[in-house]
Design a protein around this motif. Structure first.
Motif, mmCIF file in Angstrom:
data_model
loop_
_atom_site.group_PDB
_atom_site.id
_atom_site.type_symbol
_atom_site.label_atom_id
_atom_site.label_comp_id
_atom_site.label_asym_id
_atom_site.label_seq_id
_atom_site.Cartn_x
_atom_site.Cartn_y
_atom_site.Cartn_z
ATOM 1 N N THR B 95 7.511 -4.955 -1.945
ATOM 2 C CA THR B 95 7.927 -5.512 -3.233
ATOM 3 C C THR B 95 7.372 -6.919 -3.423
ATOM 4 O O THR B 95 6.839 -7.259 -4.478
ATOM 5 N N ILE B 96 7.502 -7.727 -2.371
ATOM 6 C CA ILE B 96 7.010 -9.101 -2.473
ATOM 7 C C ILE B 96 5.495 -9.099 -2.676
ATOM 8 O O ILE B 96 4.966 -9.812 -3.528
ATOM 9 N N LEU B 97 4.816 -8.260 -1.904
ATOM 10 C CA LEU B 97 3.362 -8.228 -1.972
ATOM 11 C C LEU B 97 2.882 -7.826 -3.367
ATOM 12 O O LEU B 97 1.955 -8.414 -3.922
ATOM 13 N N GLN B 98 3.532 -6.819 -3.943
ATOM 14 C CA GLN B 98 3.148 -6.402 -5.288
ATOM 15 C C GLN B 98 3.454 -7.488 -6.295
ATOM 16 O O GLN B 98 2.731 -7.686 -7.260
ATOM 17 N N GLY B 99 4.549 -8.204 -6.031
ATOM 18 C CA GLY B 99 4.901 -9.301 -6.915
ATOM 19 C C GLY B 99 3.872 -10.408 -6.898
ATOM 20 O O GLY B 99 3.427 -10.883 -7.936
ATOM 21 N N ILE B 100 3.432 -10.815 -5.695
ATOM 22 C CA ILE B 100 2.531 -11.962 -5.655
ATOM 23 C C ILE B 100 1.098 -11.588 -5.983
ATOM 24 O O ILE B 100 0.357 -12.422 -6.475
ATOM 25 N N THR B 101 0.688 -10.350 -5.701
ATOM 26 C CA THR B 101 -0.685 -9.998 -6.079
ATOM 27 C C THR B 101 -0.722 -9.508 -7.522
ATOM 28 O O THR B 101 -1.785 -9.279 -8.062
ATOM 29 N N ARG B 102 0.427 -9.349 -8.128
ATOM 30 C CA ARG B 102 0.530 -8.778 -9.464
ATOM 31 C C ARG B 102 -0.227 -7.472 -9.551
ATOM 32 O O ARG B 102 -0.752 -7.108 -10.589
#
Lengths: 343, 348
Positions: B95-102
């Motif tokens: 979730t975090i990774l998808q959030g920061i890489t958009r």
């Protein structure tokens, strides 16, 4: 840099005047590498012995090593390097994608999975069956990855191709692992092959894959002009009267032949197909009539050198050459991702 | 917009949360499903135990068969707990990774973080087979961290771009995978076999020791992730907007990446590379509770836990008595889902 180049290198650098000279020069270098590759090894063997082994075979141990161990291995490295480089060049030309490469697109993982399945289910052990399944795996992987990548946002963008290829590699890889876990017999038979290596291959193997690769190369070379046109964009190619669907299908066939047979004989070898076309285009531009033969020669040279390196680096042990090319090729991929991919 | 929000504010501190109104119910449902699956999972095996007896044993109630205590508490319960915890870690990490890489297609597996963690751990297994268990998460975290730092540095070009983060990650993944192959080729066959099972992502034979060595990571990192949910929301609007809203974009992205990496590293260290959980969990979560991270993070965590528990159960039931590692199951189901997402995503 251009001014300081010696006359003998100029053939490479000013290609449009005489790409032919560069090609001959490349062949000479290739022969040098081939000799070096045959000469280097655990047993010290002189050049005169190598020459004698080829011309007047007398059955001595040294000559036997040359004929049964060294030469086939070097020839296979040459063939595999050429095959992968040409396959990479076609893929990059066809998809107009600087990051395209048989290994990144998951073609080799698909081939590897098919071979592992064959070993596991049917106890396949001959190279001919390996090759058959490797073709099948490559073809299926190519179709799936191409299809899904073109469905992604923006079509066949570098990001889509890379990411679909990565997903497919994971899928194929985990299925391969599953089989290897279930059957230790398969694991033992195939783990060295899976790392990508040209060691311990004999002359019959070379002869077995030779026809496939030669056919693949010839088909590829024949398509040079069409791929150059396609590289300008599909619309342009259509406008120039090209039947793009046919060209793509035949080019894909060549890729399947080249990648499948190289995987069958040497296992998955990474990044040769990515690196070589870039080097070649840097020297001779984007005319694929020249890019493809150059790629074949440079690919062969590169894999021969990588194989020599794999033998020398941690002698007397040796590295699988596939690992070598991945470690050297991946930084290049990253460099390309940084410099060539912009949105 | 007629979406319902649930706002939680505290008068004393500055903490406040704005959840999608669906979130509590969704989380509760997922929890119930997961618990049911865990009970079934504990009962499943060469020595089947009825669900009711499983519950009684876990709760320490009187049962007829004294063997159950050993089988349930020593053998099967820690395993399924590990599966759950690993899933939670991966779900939040993704979730975090998808959030920061958009990028909705980012997954700790695809960009090489898992491979980095695996490389460190496999090296340890193959070269030093006698190494104690608690060293594995540490080394795996180290490996994941190195890869993450490299990704960040190499993708840096006057700021970090989500597109380059992913492509560079794929490249690093290839290097790490090649080095893992090297270990597998040269290792002694028995430790290689063990490393392979581990690599495929399995919770086979996991004991309380594993639970204990994984738990501290989650206890620290899960609340941390939850507290940074708001920053994730802001980052999701795009770097320029986030900057305009007063976010120190690079710092926050760095800290969030670190959290994500630590979660993935600890999970990989405990159960190997279970791919695609970090991809799927946030997606399904988003469909259920929407994109705001306050609700999404706990939902994705529960979803991740559920997926791994179910995958483990499935892996044991499909070809019993042969056991498939749960990582194989998640890959086999995850890859098609990934492609589906890719296709669906083009319309946006």
């Amino acid at each position: 840099m251009r001014k300081s180049a010696s006359p003998s290198v100029r053939g490479f650098i000013q290609p449009r005047s005489s790409p032919f000279i560069g090609l001959i020069l490349g062949l000479l270098i290739l022969i040098l590498c081939l000799v070096a590759s045959v000469a280097y090894g655990a047993a010290d063997i002189s050049f005169s012995t190598i020459y004698a082994a080829l011309t007047s075979f007398d059955g001595s141990t040294e000559q036997l090593i040359i004929r049964t161990v060294r030469l086939p291995r070097s020839l296979i490295a040459m063939l595999v390097g050429a095959a992968l480089a040409v396959a990479g060049a076609i893929l990059q030309g066809l998809t107009r994608n600087p990051l395209a490469d048989p290994s990144i697109l998951g073609l080799q993982s698909g081939a590897a999975l098919a071979v592992v399945v064959a070993v596991f289910l049917f106890g396949a052990s001959s190279l001919n069956t390996y090759a058959g399944f490797a073709f099948l795996g490559t073809g299926v992987a190519a179709v799936l990855v191409y299809f899904f990548a073109s469905l992604g946002r923006g079509g066949l963008t570098p990001l889509n191709l890379t990411i679909v290829g990565a997903a497919f590699t994971y899928l194929a890889g985990s299925l391969t692992t599953a089989i290897l876990i279930v059957s230790q017999r398969t694991l033992d038979e195939i783990r060295f092959w899976l790392a990508g290596s040209v060691a311990g291959r004999d002359f019959t193997l070379f002869l077995q894959v030779l026809p496939y690769i030669v056919v693949g190369l010839v088909v590829a070379f024949a398509l040079g002009r069409q791929i150059t046109t396609l590289n300008l964009g599909e619309d342009v190619a259509k406008g120039l009267g090209q039947r793009t669907a046919w060209v793509k299908a035949i080019a894909a066939l060549a890729v399947v032949l080249l990648v499948g047979s190289s995987v069958a004989v040497a296992g998955p070898i990474w990044f040769i197909g990515l690196v070589v076309p870039h080097i070649v285009r840097f020297f001779i531009g984007v005319d694929y009539r020249w890019v493809l033969p150059y790629a074949a020669i440079v690919g062969a040279i590169l894999l021969l050198i990588a194989d020599i390196g794999a033998r020398l680096l941690i002698a007397p042990q040796e590295l699988p050459v596939g690992v070598m090319t991945a470690i050297v090729g991946a930084p290049f991929f990253i460099y390309l991702a940084r410099s060539k991919v912009t949105r | 917009m007629n979406k319902g929000w649930l706002v939680i504010r505290s008068r004393r501190s500055k903490v406040s949360f704005r959840l999608d109104r669906r979130a509590p119910a969704v989380i509760l449902t997922l929890l119930l499903v997961t618990l049911t699956a865990m009970v079934i999972s504990v009962g499943q095996g060469e020595y089947p135990i009825p669900p009711l007896d499983v519950l009684k044993t876990i709760l320490g109630l009187e049962i007829d068969n004294p063997d159950y205590y050993f089988i349930v508490n020593t053998l099967r319960l820690p395993r399924t707990l590990v599966a759950y915890l690993v899933g939670v870690g991966l779900g939040i990490s993704g979730t975090i990774l998808q959030g920061i890489t958009r990028n909705p297609l980012a997954d700790p597996g695809i960009i090489g973080i898992n491979a980095g963690a695996s490389l460190a751990a496999v090296t340890l297994i193959v070269l030093l087979p006698s190494v104690p268990l608690f060293a594995l998460p540490l080394s795996a975290f180290g490996g994941a961290l190195v890869v993450a730092l490299l990704i960040y540095l190499l993708a840096w070009d006057k700021g970090s771009s989500p597109l380059r983060l992913i492509l560079v990650g794929v490249g690093l993944d290839a290097i790490a995978t090649a080095l893992i192959t090297l270990m597998i080729t040269f290792g002694e066959i028995n430790s290689v076999s063990q490393a392979l099972v581990w690599l495929a992502g399995s919770v086979y034979g996991r004991s309380w020791e594993h639970v204990v060595s994984l738990l501290p990571w989650l206890i620290v990192l899960v609340p941390l992730a939850f507290m940074m949910a708001k920053q994730l929301n802001t980052l999701n609007l795009g770097d320029d907007v986030a900057r305009g809203l007063g976010s120190s974009v690079e710092w926050q992205r760095g800290l969030l990446l670190l959290t994500s990496v630590a979660l993935a590293g600890a999970s990989v260290a405990t159960a190997g590379t279970i791919v695609f959980v970090g991809l799927i969990a946030p997606h399904l979560g988003r469909q259920l509770v929407g994109p705001t991270h306050e609700g999404l993070i706990p939902t994705a965590a529960m979803m991740g836990g559920m997926i791994v528990v179910l995958a483990d159960l499935l892996g044991r039931m499909l070809f019993a008595p042969i056991e498939l590692p749960c990582g194989v199951i998640t890959a086999a189901l995850g890859a098609p889902y990934f492609l589906y997402l890719l296709v669906r995503n083009r319309k946006r």
